[in-house]
Design an enzyme around this catalytic site. Structure first.
Site, PDB file in Angstrom:
ATOM      1  CB  ILE A  58     -37.782 -21.099 -87.431  1.00  0.00           C
ATOM      2  CG1 ILE A  58     -36.672 -20.367 -86.715  1.00  0.00           C
ATOM      3  CG2 ILE A  58     -38.800 -20.140 -87.926  1.00  0.00           C
ATOM      4  CD1 ILE A  58     -37.193 -19.221 -85.756  1.00  0.00           C
ATOM      5  CB  THR A 118     -27.421 -25.735 -97.360  1.00  0.00           C
ATOM      6  OG1 THR A 118     -27.809 -27.087 -97.219  1.00  0.00           O
ATOM      7  CG2 THR A 118     -25.996 -25.840 -96.844  1.00  0.00           C
ATOM      8  CD  GLU A 157     -52.257 -17.319 -80.542  1.00  0.00           C
ATOM      9  OE1 GLU A 157     -52.104 -16.361 -81.269  1.00  0.00           O
ATOM     10  OE2 GLU A 157     -52.319 -18.340 -80.702  1.00  0.00           O
ATOM     11  CG  HIS A 197     -51.176 -19.597 -83.886  1.00  0.00           C
ATOM     12  ND1 HIS A 197     -50.873 -18.391 -83.379  1.00  0.00           N
ATOM     13  CD2 HIS A 197     -50.694 -19.389 -85.217  1.00  0.00           C
ATOM     14  CE1 HIS A 197     -50.325 -17.694 -83.914  1.00  0.00           C
ATOM     15  NE2 HIS A 197     -49.961 -18.042 -84.980  1.00  0.00           N
ATOM     16  CB  SER A 226     -34.651 -21.657-100.110  1.00  0.00           C
ATOM     17  OG  SER A 226     -35.872 -22.241 -99.442  1.00  0.00           O
ATOM     18  CD  GLN A 227     -38.386 -19.459 -96.089  1.00  0.00           C
ATOM     19  OE1 GLN A 227     -38.776 -18.738 -95.120  1.00  0.00           O
ATOM     20  NE2 GLN A 227     -38.764 -19.354 -97.277  1.00  0.00           N
ATOM     21  CE  LYS A 269     -26.745 -29.964 -99.743  1.00  0.00           C
ATOM     22  NZ  LYS A 269     -27.689 -29.077-100.374  1.00  0.00           N
TER      23      LYS A 269
END
Lengths: 290, 386
Positions: A96, A17, A209, A247, A19-20, A43
């Site tokens: 994420i 729930t 990288e 990073h 925002s992202q 929730k």
């Protein structure tokens, strides 16, 4: 086929729930991803984006039977959320969130491995199987179903590689962002192995990288185990030693982890190198003779 | 986040590790009293900066007269110490550590890091201390031991005995070392360290182990749960532009070239720098505006880039993922107006709503080179930087 995500993937979103999570879940649903519900402690019982919300992963397992978890909870709670998913029997966990403490990942990674789950991330854009579903924050529109497997430590750099292979009509089997942290859930090698065994994947793009030795280890693995062509680009050729480039993992320490060393090792192991970022797609086309 | 030597030693003392009696001063007038309170007839006086190589640069002296400690403090406090590990500006000295002098019989090396390959905390020990450990690793690898510690079990006595063998400790010293290793591992875990280095770890003339230096780095992702460590942060040791960037959630690293870069995403930012170099130019900075490049952040980023007087052209490279490029374009225009950018700006927009974004830029009347292709944009920026 593809890797990790296919038409049978049933996704549970942890931190649903927020925002992202809401933004990216909406986009994932629009792309056709099968999100079966979400977890936000406190929730449980609510409906969000037409999907049920649960207090615990256990309840979600009983009610909607997910087999993959997508985590958006804030960094201090990621250890808890990843372990909750793994202990509940979720097979694929994608985190994420960026900013997870390294020592949290040390213990989490060990336990997730013991439980036999696959963890991707944290601090990553996630995974997409074009045409099938996406678990992550990547823009779906630049992808197209195809034959190139893409693995990367970076977000927007992955998009660059994706766009180039799409523009050339090659498309992607799956794209996996493993994240830029020092202790990633999955390494290049873990994902290379999956692409090698995937029929749909003809060639693999590995975007690396500076920092650490993951690319060098991947190079050795490729030499002995990967028969499909691998094309690699290494970012950070101009980065100075001792400075962290955004990073947490991207730092050249004690003369180790330089782009030059990585490229040398990769070449020696038979990996094709795109010297310039803008030439990743054309290098793939060249290697495949298209 | 880095700690000063004296702060590292405070943590060592808290965990029962042997460190010298010492007092930190920030006023030369306190030097005499500090020497008196410590006692003895010889003192080591050390400038506190976040960099190694202090000894070779005159930042550490041995004194037998407290007045010399005071003179040293007068000379260095408020000045910048340049060592081989700092840039040419050096690091500000705003505190000085005065310590009792330790008689050294032998210098050893001990450190711990989070090792990515084994995914463990690894202790590194060597009988060769006080020197550059990279050289020891290269020339005499047999003098180094790497011991991985499971974070769940902590350091076990057998692991201490293994390391003690390579360090060349006798039976009594090994007994002293065993709880030391266990406590260092506890410190590492409990305070969220990313690096701990004792170089040198010495054997005193009395045969005891003693930590003569302390270098500690903390995982910056974990500072939120380490209030004691957060208090130790010394902002004077940070690059002012880099810390200003961090305040605005921008990631900035200053470099030597003249093409200012603004990119979304760390990997793409490095890739953009490399592409500039590929076409013969030189990036002035690494700058990641993050995934949600709002107008406010774009404006802050422009300001930061333009504070560098070397910058002759700015290259903006945004791959719109979730963020829409038309919003970015408007942000860029507003930022240019707000900041008053007078040097050429090359913008490459790609991804989400890139066409609309480019159209907004080209119709704005503001002098911007708008390109869809990264190669074209980088070449243009290089041309304009000449």
């Amino acid at each position: 086929m593809s890797i990790l995500i296919n038409d049978d993937t049933r996704v549970l979103v942890q931190g649903f729930t927020g925002s992202q999570a809401t933004l990216h879940s909406e986009q994932a649903l629009a792309y056709g991803t099968n999100i079966v519900g979400g977890v936000t402690p406190g929730k449980g019982g609510q409906i969000h984006l037409d999907r049920p919300v649960f207090d615990t992963v256990k309840e979600a397992m009983e009610e909607v039977n997910p087999n993959a978890a997508l985590i958006f909870v804030p960094a201090p709670f990621c250890k808890d959320s990843i372990l909750e998913a793994a202990e509940s029997g979720i097979e694929l966990i994608i985190c994420i969130t960026e900013g997870v403490p390294t020592l949290d990942m040390l213990t989490v990674k060990k336990r997730v491995d013991e439980l036999g789950a696959t963890l991707v991330g944290p601090n990553c854009p996630g995974i997409i199987t074009p045409g099938s579903g996406k678990m992550g924050i990547m823009p779906a529109s630049i992808h197209m179903p195809g034959s190139i497997g893409i693995i990367s430590r970076s977000g927007t750099l992955t998009y660059e590689a994706v766009k180039q292979t799409t523009d050339l009509g090659l498309g992607q089997s799956s794209c996996v962002g493993i994240g830029g942290d020092p202790i990633p859930g999955s390494s290049f090698i873990d994902i290379l192995q999956l692409f090698q065994n995937d029929d749909q994947t003809e060639a693999i793009v590995m975007v690396g990288e500076i920092g650490g030795s993951a690319e060098e280890e991947a190079a050795e693995y490729i030499k002995d185990n990967v028969t499909k062509p691998v094309i690699s680009y290494i970012a950070g050729q101009t980065a100075p030693a001792g400075k962290r480039m955004g990073h947490a993992g991207a730092i050249i320490a004690g003369g180790k982890g330089t782009a030059e060393d990585k490229i040398k090792t990769l070449k020696a192991c038979g990996v094709h190198i795109a010297e310039n970022l803008v030439d990743i797609g054309s290098k793939v086309a060249e290697v495949l003779g298209r | 986040m880095n700690l000063h030597e004296y702060q590292g030693k405070e943590l060592f003392a808290e965990y029962g590790l042997p460190v010298s009696k010492g007092i930190v001063i920030s006023d030369p007038e306190d030097a005499l009293k500090a020497c008196r309170d410590i006692g003895g007839t010889k003192w080591v006086v050390k400038a506190q900066v976040h960099a190694g190589g202090r000894g070779k640069s005159g930042g550490v002296i041995l004194v037998e007269n407290p007045d010399d400690a005071k003179d040293f403090a007068k000379k260095w406090l408020g000045k910048r110490l340049v060592t081989y590990q700092t840039d040419s500006n050096g690091q500000l000295v705003n505190s000085i550590l005065i310590e009792e002098c330790t008689d050294i019989a032998n210098e050893l090396y001990l450190s711990a890091v989070v090792d990515r390959a084994s995914q463990r905390v690894v202790f590194i020990g060597s009988s060769e201390g006080g020197v550059n450990i990279e050289d020891v690793a290269k020339n005499t690898p047999e003098k180094i031991i790497y011991e991985a510690i499971d974070p769940l079990t902590g350091a076990q006595p057998f692991q201490a005995r293994k390391i003690a063998k390579v360090l060349g400790l006798d039976a009594t010293q090994t007994k002293q070392f065993t709880p030391m290793l266990s406590n260092l591992m506890k410190l590492f875990i409990e305070k969220d360290l990313s690096l701990l280095e004792i170089n040198p770890l010495v054997i005193t003339s009395g045969g005891k182990l003693h930590c003569l230096d302390a270098k500690i780095n903390i995982d910056s992702n974990a500072v939120y749960r380490q209030p004691q460590i957060a208090e130790m942060h010394d902002p004077s040791q940070d690059d002012p532009r880099e810390s200003e960037a961090a305040k605005n959630d921008l990631s900035y690293v200053s470099l030597d070239g003249n093409i200012g870069c603004m990119v979304n995403g760390a990997g793409l930012a490095m890739g953009t720098m490399d592409t500039i170099k590929f076409y013969g130019g030189n990036p002035a900075n690494f700058l990641d505006v993050g995934g949600t490049a709002t107008q406010e952040r774009v404006a802050k980023a422009f300001k930061l880039i333009l504070e560098d007087p070397e910058v002759k052209v700015v290259l903006v490279n945004i791959f719109g993922g979730i963020v829409r490029c038309d919003l970015i374009a408007e942000g860029i225009l507003a930022a240019i107006e707000e900041v008053g950018v007078e040097i050429p700006v090359v913008v490459r927009l790609e991804g989400n709503s890139a066409d609309i974004g480019s159209k907004i830029l080209s119709e704005s009347g503001v002098k911007i080179e708008s390109k869809n292709d990264l190669a074209d944009a980088a070449k243009k920026a290089v041309e304009l930087s000449r």
